[in-house]
Design a protein around this motif. Structure first.
Motif, PDB file in Angstrom:
ATOM      1  N   VAL A   1       9.045   7.394  13.036  1.00  0.00           N
ATOM      2  CA  VAL A   1       9.535   8.409  12.093  1.00  0.00           C
ATOM      3  C   VAL A   1       8.890   8.219  10.720  1.00  0.00           C
ATOM      4  CG1 VAL A   1      11.592   9.287  10.898  1.00  0.00           C
ATOM      5  CG2 VAL A   1      11.737   8.635  13.315  1.00  0.00           C
ATOM      6  N   ASP A   2       8.358   9.316  10.190  1.00  0.00           N
ATOM      7  CA  ASP A   2       7.864   9.339   8.813  1.00  0.00           C
ATOM      8  C   ASP A   2       9.050   9.662   7.914  1.00  0.00           C
ATOM      9  OD1 ASP A   2       7.082  10.585   6.315  1.00  0.00           O
ATOM     10  OD2 ASP A   2       5.030  10.692   7.068  1.00  0.00           O
ATOM     11  N   ALA A   3       9.448   8.676   7.096  1.00  0.00           N
ATOM     12  CA  ALA A   3      10.580   8.886   6.181  1.00  0.00           C
ATOM     13  C   ALA A   3      10.105   8.790   4.732  1.00  0.00           C
ATOM     14  CB  ALA A   3      11.669   7.865   6.463  1.00  0.00           C
ATOM     15  N   VAL A   4       8.842   9.174   4.507  1.00  0.00           N
ATOM     16  CA  VAL A   4       8.260   9.023   3.163  1.00  0.00           C
ATOM     17  C   VAL A   4       9.054   9.826   2.129  1.00  0.00           C
ATOM     18  CG1 VAL A   4       6.201   9.500   1.760  1.00  0.00           C
ATOM     19  CG2 VAL A   4       5.965   8.343   3.951  1.00  0.00           C
ATOM     20  N   THR A   5       9.432  11.054   2.482  1.00  0.00           N
ATOM     21  CA  THR A   5      10.191  11.877   1.532  1.00  0.00           C
ATOM     22  C   THR A   5      11.687  11.855   1.855  1.00  0.00           C
ATOM     23  OG1 THR A   5       8.246  13.222   1.040  1.00  0.00           O
ATOM     24  CG2 THR A   5      10.332  14.270   0.598  1.00  0.00           C
ATOM     25  N   ALA A   6      12.062  11.120   2.906  1.00  0.00           N
ATOM     26  CA  ALA A   6      13.474  11.133   3.328  1.00  0.00           C
ATOM     27  C   ALA A   6      14.269   9.949   2.787  1.00  0.00           C
ATOM     28  CB  ALA A   6      13.547  11.145   4.857  1.00  0.00           C
TER      29      ALA A   6
ATOM     30  N   GLU B   1       9.450  16.991   5.929  1.00  0.00           N
ATOM     31  CA  GLU B   1       8.041  17.440   5.861  1.00  0.00           C
ATOM     32  C   GLU B   1       7.756  17.970   4.451  1.00  0.00           C
ATOM     33  OE1 GLU B   1       4.649  17.947   5.940  1.00  0.00           O
ATOM     34  OE2 GLU B   1       4.908  17.473   8.068  1.00  0.00           O
ATOM     35  N   THR B   2       7.034  17.177   3.685  1.00  0.00           N
ATOM     36  CA  THR B   2       6.798  17.462   2.263  1.00  0.00           C
ATOM     37  C   THR B   2       5.952  18.703   2.033  1.00  0.00           C
ATOM     38  OG1 THR B   2       6.565  15.056   2.231  1.00  0.00           O
ATOM     39  CG2 THR B   2       6.326  16.171   0.142  1.00  0.00           C
ATOM     40  N   SER B   3       5.178  19.113   3.025  1.00  0.00           N
ATOM     41  CA  SER B   3       4.311  20.280   2.817  1.00  0.00           C
ATOM     42  C   SER B   3       5.091  21.587   2.892  1.00  0.00           C
ATOM     43  CB  SER B   3       3.174  20.291   3.841  1.00  0.00           C
ATOM     44  OG  SER B   3       3.701  20.305   5.154  1.00  0.00           O
TER      45      SER B   3
ATOM     46  N   GLY C   1       0.859  -1.180   0.000  1.00  0.00           N
ATOM     47  CA  GLY C   1       0.000   0.000   0.000  1.00  0.00           C
ATOM     48  C   GLY C   1       0.894   1.229   0.000  1.00  0.00           C
ATOM     49  N   PRO C   2       0.327   2.412  -0.178  1.00  0.00           N
ATOM     50  CA  PRO C   2       1.151   3.627  -0.253  1.00  0.00           C
ATOM     51  C   PRO C   2       1.750   4.000   1.101  1.00  0.00           C
ATOM     52  CG  PRO C   2      -1.160   4.199  -0.199  1.00  0.00           C
ATOM     53  CD  PRO C   2      -1.094   2.690  -0.251  1.00  0.00           C
ATOM     54  N   GLY C   3       2.496   5.094   1.117  1.00  0.00           N
ATOM     55  CA  GLY C   3       3.117   5.565   2.360  1.00  0.00           C
ATOM     56  C   GLY C   3       2.113   5.695   3.489  1.00  0.00           C
ATOM     57  N   SER C   4       0.899   6.065   3.156  1.00  0.00           N
ATOM     58  CA  SER C   4      -0.145   6.226   4.184  1.00  0.00           C
ATOM     59  C   SER C   4      -0.396   4.910   4.920  1.00  0.00           C
ATOM     60  CB  SER C   4      -1.465   6.687   3.549  1.00  0.00           C
ATOM     61  OG  SER C   4      -1.256   7.869   2.830  1.00  0.00           O
ATOM     62  N   LEU C   5      -0.254   3.792   4.212  1.00  0.00           N
ATOM     63  CA  LEU C   5      -0.450   2.493   4.881  1.00  0.00           C
ATOM     64  C   LEU C   5       0.718   2.211   5.829  1.00  0.00           C
ATOM     65  CD1 LEU C   5      -2.423  -0.002   4.986  1.00  0.00           C
ATOM     66  CD2 LEU C   5      -0.716  -1.164   3.597  1.00  0.00           C
TER      67      LEU C   5
ATOM     68  N   TYR D   1       1.667  19.484   7.176  1.00  0.00           N
ATOM     69  CA  TYR D   1       0.499  18.668   6.842  1.00  0.00           C
ATOM     70  C   TYR D   1       0.665  17.205   7.279  1.00  0.00           C
ATOM     71  CZ  TYR D   1      -2.993  16.499   3.759  1.00  0.00           C
ATOM     72  OH  TYR D   1      -4.031  15.778   3.257  1.00  0.00           O
ATOM     73  N   PHE D   2       1.857  16.629   7.067  1.00  0.00           N
ATOM     74  CA  PHE D   2       2.014  15.204   7.355  1.00  0.00           C
ATOM     75  C   PHE D   2       2.230  14.934   8.847  1.00  0.00           C
ATOM     76  CE2 PHE D   2       2.585  15.507   2.801  1.00  0.00           C
ATOM     77  CZ  PHE D   2       1.642  14.567   2.399  1.00  0.00           C
ATOM     78  N   GLY D   3       2.793  15.903   9.559  1.00  0.00           N
ATOM     79  CA  GLY D   3       2.858  15.791  11.018  1.00  0.00           C
ATOM     80  C   GLY D   3       1.444  15.814  11.585  1.00  0.00           C
TER      81      GLY D   3
ATOM     82  N   SER E   1       7.410   4.048  -2.001  1.00  0.00           N
ATOM     83  CA  SER E   1       8.213   3.538  -3.114  1.00  0.00           C
ATOM     84  C   SER E   1       8.480   4.581  -4.201  1.00  0.00           C
ATOM     85  CB  SER E   1       7.487   2.336  -3.739  1.00  0.00           C
ATOM     86  OG  SER E   1       6.107   2.616  -3.925  1.00  0.00           O
ATOM     87  N   GLN E   2       7.696   5.668  -4.206  1.00  0.00           N
ATOM     88  CA  GLN E   2       7.667   6.524  -5.403  1.00  0.00           C
ATOM     89  C   GLN E   2       8.494   7.806  -5.328  1.00  0.00           C
ATOM     90  OE1 GLN E   2       5.167   6.126  -3.223  1.00  0.00           O
ATOM     91  NE2 GLN E   2       4.067   8.023  -2.816  1.00  0.00           N
ATOM     92  N   LYS E   3       9.288   7.946  -4.294  1.00  0.00           N
ATOM     93  CA  LYS E   3      10.059   9.207  -4.190  1.00  0.00           C
ATOM     94  C   LYS E   3      11.557   8.890  -4.252  1.00  0.00           C
ATOM     95  CE  LYS E   3       6.448  11.442  -1.500  1.00  0.00           C
ATOM     96  NZ  LYS E   3       6.097  12.758  -0.982  1.00  0.00           N
ATOM     97  N   GLY E   4      12.227   8.885  -3.087  1.00  0.00           N
ATOM     98  CA  GLY E   4      13.674   8.647  -3.074  1.00  0.00           C
ATOM     99  C   GLY E   4      14.062   7.302  -3.671  1.00  0.00           C
TER     100      GLY E   4
HETATM  101  C1  LIG Z   1       5.825  13.053   4.538  1.00  0.00           C
HETATM  102  C2  LIG Z   1       4.732  12.220   3.930  1.00  0.00           C
HETATM  103  N1  LIG Z   1       4.104  11.311   4.700  1.00  0.00           N
HETATM  104  C3  LIG Z   1       3.134  10.529   4.197  1.00  0.00           C
HETATM  105  C4  LIG Z   1       2.739  10.620   2.880  1.00  0.00           C
HETATM  106  C5  LIG Z   1       1.674   9.711   2.347  1.00  0.00           C
HETATM  107  O1  LIG Z   1       2.232   8.891   1.350  1.00  0.00           O
HETATM  108  P1  LIG Z   1       1.315   8.257   0.177  1.00  0.00           P
HETATM  109  O2  LIG Z   1       0.777   9.395  -0.616  1.00  0.00           O
HETATM  110  O3  LIG Z   1       2.280   7.386  -0.584  1.00  0.00           O
HETATM  111  O4  LIG Z   1       0.253   7.502   0.862  1.00  0.00           O
HETATM  112  C6  LIG Z   1       3.346  11.563   2.050  1.00  0.00           C
HETATM  113  C7  LIG Z   1       2.942  11.712   0.644  1.00  0.00           C
HETATM  114  O5  LIG Z   1       3.463  12.474  -0.104  1.00  0.00           O
HETATM  115  C8  LIG Z   1       4.379  12.370   2.595  1.00  0.00           C
HETATM  116  O6  LIG Z   1       5.008  13.273   1.830  1.00  0.00           O
END
Ligand SMILES: Cc1ncc(COP(=O)(O)O)c(C=O)c1O
Length: 371
Positions: A172-177, A147-149, A69-73, A96-98, A197-200
């Motif tokens: 730790v959220d490392a989605v963009t890290a 923090e992607t926002s 599933g995506p980062g959210s999962l 936003y993601f915090g 999977s779709q960033k770094g």
């Molecule tokens: C820091 C951060 N956390 C969580 C997410 C959620 O990831 P996804 O959109 O793959 O579910 C994102 C998405 O861009 C993000 O940038």
């Protein structure tokens, strides 16, 4: 069999906050035949993915895998496993993601202590220390690394030290890290880390790498009540990833997604992690220099500025929506709009995955020059 209405899409240079264009070999890997989730060759693919993820997270932890599933999962997997109703949690949020992590903790019944910072500024270590000193028995702290926002980097290494000092685990959220900036899970003492999977990594969207420390895994084993989600319970899922034992069915794994992430991880390994981190710094410095020489200003400067996610402030009178549309339709370049309160005020420009090179940045700059 004749092909009926094959899917066709335009080739867009993805310079927004993600997805990014993929690493070489990823899309070809996806055209390999489907394998079932317990096929011996598929299990070998999983083992190799695990090994590469340990390299990428810089961890020896066996509790390292991808969730389908995506980062959210990945985010939800960390919270649903580690939070029990009534647990005291410090949630750091400066974007936003915090806020999303905070919302997760709330939904699982945590008693939340918020540590916030203005958007565009990193979380203050003094504020974190103060939150620990004024609240007893804190079980967990959560923070976004990149923090992607806003384009801000939080000092995860230092926050993890404070967590250890006060006997708390850290999510730790490392989605963009992950794969873009240094992140050292074992050395920094991180307990639960998730990414995408779709960033770094430079694969396609839809998978979430996660890793858990032994302490985090033990906390899940010792919960008062079972994890409320069977699908996300890591003590169940782990058995499907166990390399030594017969593996039980867990879910029908999306085989093409696995091939894709494996191809991207192999590519990263062939270049080397340190080199990849340095490439991000180098290319982002080039972008910064080119943009500032054109008069653009950045929302974040100094140590907290992320190389992989650049937030550029829109000049006075610049039309956000029509220029983004022009970038997309005329020049085939995607950039990201501001999120939340930053909508209409900045663009988010990602230099990640397959786009960490001068050619991609030059194509982007050419489009901006022609607006
Ligand atoms: C820091 C951060 N956390 C969580 C997410 C959620 O990831 P996804 O959109 O793959 O579910 C994102 C998405 O861009 C993000 O940038």
């Amino acid at each position: 069999m004749s092909q009926i209405n094959p899917v066709q899409t335009a080739e867009i240079l993805l310079m927004g906050p993600g997805p990014s264009n993929s690493m070489p070999g990823v899309l070809q890997a996806m055209s390999e035949p489907v394998l079932s989730h317990l096929d011996p060759d598929f299990l070998k693919i999983m083992d190799e993915i695990k090994e590469h993820l340990q390299y990428l997270f810089v961890t020896q932890s066996p509790h390292t895998y991808v969730v389908s599933g995506p980062g959210s999962l990945g985010m939800e997997t960390c919270f649903v496993n580690l939070v029990e109703s009534g647990d005291k949690i410090i949630c750091c949020h400066n974007g936003y993601f915090g806020d999303r992590m905070h919302e997760n903790a709330k939904r699982y019944g945590a008693e939340i202590i918020s540590v916030t910072a203005e958007w565009g500024k990193p979380i203050s270590l003094d504020d974190v220390e103060n939150a620990f000193n004024t609240n007893i028995n804190v079980k967990l702290i959560s923070v976004v690394h990149a923090e992607t926002s806003t384009g801000v980097k939080n000092d995860v290494e230092a926050i993890a030290k404070l967590a250890k000092k006060h006997g708390a685990l850290i999510i730790v959220d490392a989605v963009t890290a992950l794969g873009a900036i240094p992140l050292k899970v074992d050395e920094w003492g991180l307990d639960a880390v998730y990414s995408c999977s779709q960033k770094g990594i430079g694969s396609v969207p839809g998978m979430s790498p996660v890793t858990f420390s032994q302490a985090a895994f033990d906390k899940v084993l010792n919960r008062k009540n079972p994890v409320p989600s069977w699908f996300q319970d890591i003590t169940v899922y782990e058995k499907y990833w166990a390399t030594q034992t017969a593996r039980p069915y867990h879910h029908t794994a999306p085989s093409q997604q696995y091939y894709a992430i494996l191809a991207a991880l192999r590519h990263i390994k062939s270049i080397g992690l340190e080199k990849i981190w340095n490439q991000h710094i180098e290319i982002s410095a080039y972008f910064f220099q080119e943009m500032t020489s054109r008069g653009w200003k950045f929302f974040v400067e100094g140590d907290a500025k992320l190389p992989q996610l650049n937030t550029v402030l829109l000049p006075e009178g610049f039309d956000d929506a029509s220029n983004r549309t022009k970038m997309r339709n005329e020049f085939k370049v995607e950039v990201g709009a501001g999120l939340g309160s930053m909508f209409g005020k900045l663009w988010r420009i990602g230099i990640m995955g397959g786009n960490v090179n001068k050619e991609a940045v030059d194509q982007l700059l050419k489009a901006i020059d022609n607006l």
